[in-house]
Write an enzyme that holds these catalytic residues in place. Structure first.
Site, PDB file in Angstrom:
ATOM      1  N   HIS A 189       0.852  -1.199   0.000  1.00 15.66           N
ATOM      2  CA  HIS A 189       0.000   0.000   0.000  1.00 15.66           C
ATOM      3  C   HIS A 189       0.883   1.243   0.000  1.00 15.66           C
ATOM      4  CE1 HIS A 189      -3.296  -2.565   2.164  1.00 15.66           C
ATOM      5  NE2 HIS A 189      -3.157  -2.872   0.893  1.00 15.66           N
TER       6      HIS A 189
HETATM    7  C1  LIG Z   1       0.188  -7.285  -4.268  1.00 12.79           C
HETATM    8  C2  LIG Z   1      -0.777  -6.173  -3.973  1.00 12.79           C
HETATM    9  C3  LIG Z   1      -1.894  -6.451  -3.184  1.00 12.79           C
HETATM   10  C4  LIG Z   1      -2.802  -5.415  -2.886  1.00 12.79           C
HETATM   11  N1  LIG Z   1      -3.970  -5.731  -2.246  1.00 12.79           N
HETATM   12  C5  LIG Z   1      -4.941  -4.776  -2.134  1.00 12.79           C
HETATM   13  C6  LIG Z   1      -6.236  -5.110  -1.632  1.00 12.79           C
HETATM   14  O1  LIG Z   1      -6.544  -6.258  -1.323  1.00 12.79           O
HETATM   15  N2  LIG Z   1      -7.142  -4.096  -1.497  1.00 12.79           N
HETATM   16  C7  LIG Z   1      -6.851  -2.788  -1.828  1.00 12.79           C
HETATM   17  O2  LIG Z   1      -7.704  -1.916  -1.616  1.00 12.79           O
HETATM   18  N3  LIG Z   1      -5.640  -2.467  -2.336  1.00 12.79           N
HETATM   19  C8  LIG Z   1      -4.696  -3.425  -2.526  1.00 12.79           C
HETATM   20  N4  LIG Z   1      -3.498  -3.104  -3.102  1.00 12.79           N
HETATM   21  C9  LIG Z   1      -3.235  -1.695  -3.455  1.00 12.79           C
HETATM   22  C10 LIG Z   1      -3.955  -1.250  -4.739  1.00 12.79           C
HETATM   23  O3  LIG Z   1      -3.721  -2.174  -5.776  1.00 12.79           O
HETATM   24  C11 LIG Z   1      -3.421   0.147  -5.090  1.00 12.79           C
HETATM   25  O4  LIG Z   1      -3.739   1.039  -4.026  1.00 12.79           O
HETATM   26  C12 LIG Z   1      -4.009   0.707  -6.382  1.00 12.79           C
HETATM   27  O5  LIG Z   1      -3.838  -0.182  -7.456  1.00 12.79           O
HETATM   28  C13 LIG Z   1      -3.308   2.042  -6.687  1.00 12.79           C
HETATM   29  O6  LIG Z   1      -3.836   2.571  -7.873  1.00 12.79           O
HETATM   30  P1  LIG Z   1      -2.991   3.586  -8.769  1.00 12.79           P
HETATM   31  O7  LIG Z   1      -3.826   3.950  -9.917  1.00 12.79           O
HETATM   32  O8  LIG Z   1      -2.444   4.646  -7.907  1.00 12.79           O
HETATM   33  O9  LIG Z   1      -1.705   2.753  -9.252  1.00 12.79           O
HETATM   34  P2  LIG Z   1      -1.601   1.357 -10.016  1.00 12.79           P
HETATM   35  O10 LIG Z   1      -2.856   0.574  -9.885  1.00 12.79           O
HETATM   36  O11 LIG Z   1      -0.332   0.753  -9.537  1.00 12.79           O
HETATM   37  O12 LIG Z   1      -1.458   1.762 -11.546  1.00 12.79           O
HETATM   38  C14 LIG Z   1      -0.380   2.500 -12.046  1.00 12.79           C
HETATM   39  C15 LIG Z   1      -0.122   2.064 -13.477  1.00 12.79           C
HETATM   40  O13 LIG Z   1       0.701   3.046 -14.106  1.00 12.79           O
HETATM   41  C16 LIG Z   1       1.621   2.392 -14.958  1.00 12.79           C
HETATM   42  N5  LIG Z   1       2.784   3.276 -15.133  1.00 12.79           N
HETATM   43  C17 LIG Z   1       3.639   3.691 -14.173  1.00 12.79           C
HETATM   44  N6  LIG Z   1       4.602   4.477 -14.715  1.00 12.79           N
HETATM   45  C18 LIG Z   1       4.335   4.559 -16.042  1.00 12.79           C
HETATM   46  C19 LIG Z   1       4.995   5.212 -17.121  1.00 12.79           C
HETATM   47  N7  LIG Z   1       6.104   5.936 -16.938  1.00 12.79           N
HETATM   48  N8  LIG Z   1       4.461   5.084 -18.380  1.00 12.79           N
HETATM   49  C20 LIG Z   1       3.325   4.353 -18.577  1.00 12.79           C
HETATM   50  N9  LIG Z   1       2.676   3.694 -17.575  1.00 12.79           N
HETATM   51  C21 LIG Z   1       3.170   3.798 -16.319  1.00 12.79           C
HETATM   52  C22 LIG Z   1       1.972   1.122 -14.186  1.00 12.79           C
HETATM   53  O14 LIG Z   1       2.526   0.146 -15.044  1.00 12.79           O
HETATM   54  C23 LIG Z   1       0.637   0.734 -13.581  1.00 12.79           C
HETATM   55  O15 LIG Z   1      -0.072  -0.159 -14.398  1.00 12.79           O
HETATM   56  C24 LIG Z   1      -2.556  -4.101  -3.376  1.00 12.79           C
HETATM   57  C25 LIG Z   1      -1.432  -3.831  -4.163  1.00 12.79           C
HETATM   58  C26 LIG Z   1      -0.557  -4.858  -4.475  1.00 12.79           C
HETATM   59  C27 LIG Z   1       0.657  -4.556  -5.329  1.00 12.79           C
END
Ligand SMILES: Cc1cc2nc3c(=O)[nH]c(=O)nc-3n(C[C@H](O)[C@H](O)[C@H](O)COP(=O)(O)OP(=O)(O)OC[C@H]3O[C@@H](n4cnc5c(N)ncnc54)[C@H](O)[C@@H]3O)c2cc1C
Length: 482
Positions: free
Chosen positions: A417
């Site tokens: 997280h």
């Molecule tokens: C193993 C694991 C278990 C988890 N379990 C839970 C759970 O049970 N419940 C819960 O609520 N949360 C959970 N989480 C947390 C949750 O997944 C995250 O809080 C959420 O996905 C964050 O969303 P985001 O959009 O900020 O980033 P992300 O979902 O990480 O998306 C960011 C995306 O941007 C892309 N990206 C980054 N840099 C670039 C770039 N320079 N160019 C192009 N693309 C790029 C990445 O490849 C990625 O696909 C977990 C996370 C993980 C890793």
């Protein structure tokens, strides 16, 4: 060769923040282009929680670390759908008290708790958030049984899954972004370029004008340069990559200085029966000591069991052959500490550091001790705590010895997280963006992902990320409508 694309709105990243943003904007008629560094991997084509999944869908195969005393291993999804494709799917609304305190402390305008919670209701319906209709896995039952025997508060956490009537825990279909908001965005006319990494946004004064990317597809072997021009850009790369992208773009005000995480310590526990379900995790959490300390189940694929035993391989290693009788659990804390994300010239990934406070360290020790107690109450024959030199815990006397020996500096601390590296709010001394994600010092660079959360929410964060992203995306559409 350089390929060029045009769009109204460029969205960087397709995870919880990027996919929801793309759906809202595309459905409002904006010409949206999503760029995603990772590949599109169909749900079901890779075993959940496996090492193969880590290889295909995690950044750097899941081997990423925030340096500190101790260093904290962290993982990020890197695929279409981001973390939502690989995570445990456990759904928590942001606590009302947390939303209220963020509004006041960070001076977030138009941030009504009722509005955020009503967006959560929509998200719950779109993602089919529900409890398991049928049987739980043995690893889930262990947490419930141990906590019940101690009289500790525990509950099943709903997940974003669809099930047929009466189906058991492992038969659900994960409602990640590639199943929900991304298809909605694409149906409304958005386009997605997977395996395209954004390197830098080019600015002219306060306005961003174009982006420079690398096409990473095997066909081009990472050699093809891509440029994209746009009216606005919305960065949703997740809490580690988003600040790195902003810093490479020359945007540094309060960017990457307040990384917040939920640190966890783990243990493996061995029972008399088969308890390991390699492709699922426990849906129960123990909240007796929440928000400071929570307990839950971790992925327990045989490779991860082996990893969990490496802290004291000499004494623990022989247990690996009994992996079907072992499952891994964690104690997570709310942390007072903060971390930094900093780009380093000439290096692809940012340097990440995190400092645990004394209170954090104490809580991790207490958490591990109490988690071991839950395991013993649930009938564990042996407990293997994840710190260097840890003893095998078989009874309360061993538990007392283990608690005395525990030192965070020798523990394998990790987190999944990650939040708060570009916090939102009108308090410009604390916040990198305004109250709706517009980056300070710019007219058209927005953030809309976990980086915006002013603090780690104390519960699994995906619902908070999605609800805030939808709120901001709607505001964006309203502002651009006139
Ligand atoms: C193993 C694991 C278990 C988890 N379990 C839970 C759970 O049970 N419940 C819960 O609520 N949360 C959970 N989480 C947390 C949750 O997944 C995250 O809080 C959420 O996905 C964050 O969303 P985001 O959009 O900020 O980033 P992300 O979902 O990480 O998306 C960011 C995306 O941007 C892309 N990206 C980054 N840099 C670039 C770039 N320079 N160019 C192009 N693309 C790029 C990445 O490849 C990625 O696909 C977990 C996370 C993980 C890793």
């Amino acid at each position: 060769m350089t390929v060029h694309h045009d769009c109204d709105v460029l969205i960087v990243g397709s995870g919880a923040g990027g996919a929801t943003t793309a759906a809202v904007l595309a459905e409002a008629g904006h010409h949206v282009l999503i760029v995603e560094e990772g590949p599109w991997v169909e749900q079901g084509s890779v075993v959940p929680f496996s090492l193969d999944q880590m290889d295909q869908q995690y950044r750097s195969g899941g081997v990423t670390v925030a340096l500190g005393m101790p260093s904290i291993a962290y993982t990020e999804g890197r695929c279409a759908g981001g973390g939502t494709e690989v995570n445990s799917g456990l759904y928590w609304r942001p606590p009302e008290a947390t939303l209220d305190s963020w509004r006041i402390k960070y001076r977030i305008k138009d941030f009504s708790t009722d509005d955020v919670l009503s967006i959560c209701e929509e998200v719950e319906s779109t993602l089919s958030v529900q409890k398991v209709p049928g049987e739980h896995t043995p690893a889930s039952d262990i947490l419930r049984r141990g906590a019940d025997r101690l009289g500790w508060k525990n509950d099943e956490i709903p997940r974003w899954m669809t099930y047929r009537d009466g189906a058991g825990a492992t038969e659900g279909h994960r409602q990640s972004m590639t199943r929900t908001y991304l298809p909605r965005a694409l149906a409304a006319g958005a386009r997605i370029l997977c395996e395209h990494r954004l390197n830098k946004i080019v600015r002219s004064g306060r306005r961003a004008v174009s982006a420079e990317l690398t096409d990473m597809t095997a066909a081009t072997d990472g050699q093809n340069a891509v440029t994209i021009s746009f009216r606005d850009v919305i960065v949703c790369g997740g809490a580690i990559q988003t600040p790195a992208i902003l810093q490479r773009t020359g945007l540094r005000h309060r960017v990457g200085r307040t990384l917040a995480v939920h640190p966890t310590v783990k243990l493996a526990a061995r029972f008399d029966d088969v308890v390991n379900t390699p492709d699922d995790v426990s849906v129960f959490q123990v909240k007796e000591f929440a928000p400071n300390i929570s307990f839950g189940g971790s992925a327990s694929h045989p490779g991860l069991v082996a990893l969990a035993l490496t802290d004291n391989w000499r004494d623990f290693g022989s247990a690996v052959t009994s992996w079907p009788e072992l499952a891994i659990y964690y104690a997570a804390i709310t942390s007072e500490g903060r971390g930094l994300v900093q780009v380093v010239p000439g290096v692809r990934d940012p340097l990440v550091t995190y400092r645990l406070t004394k209170r954090d360290r104490d809580l991790l020790g207490q958490g591990l001790g109490r988690l071991a107690m839950v395991m013993l109450e649930a009938g564990a024959k042996e407990v293997y705590p994840s710190f260097k030199g840890a003893p095998v815990v078989r009874d309360r006397a061993d538990l007392a010895a283990m608690t005395t020996m525990f030192a965070v500096a020798r523990a394998s601390v990790m987190t999944v997280h990650l939040c708060s590296t570009a916090p939102m709010g009108d308090d410009d001394k604390r916040c990198a963006t305004d109250s709706h994600g517009l980056v300070r010092g710019t007219d058209n660079v927005f953030v809309n992902d976990a980086a915006l959360l002013p603090e780690a929410p104390g519960v699994n964060p995906q619902a908070s990320v999605m609800a805030i992203a939808i709120r901001n995306a709607r505001r964006y559409c309203a502002d651009r409508a006139g």
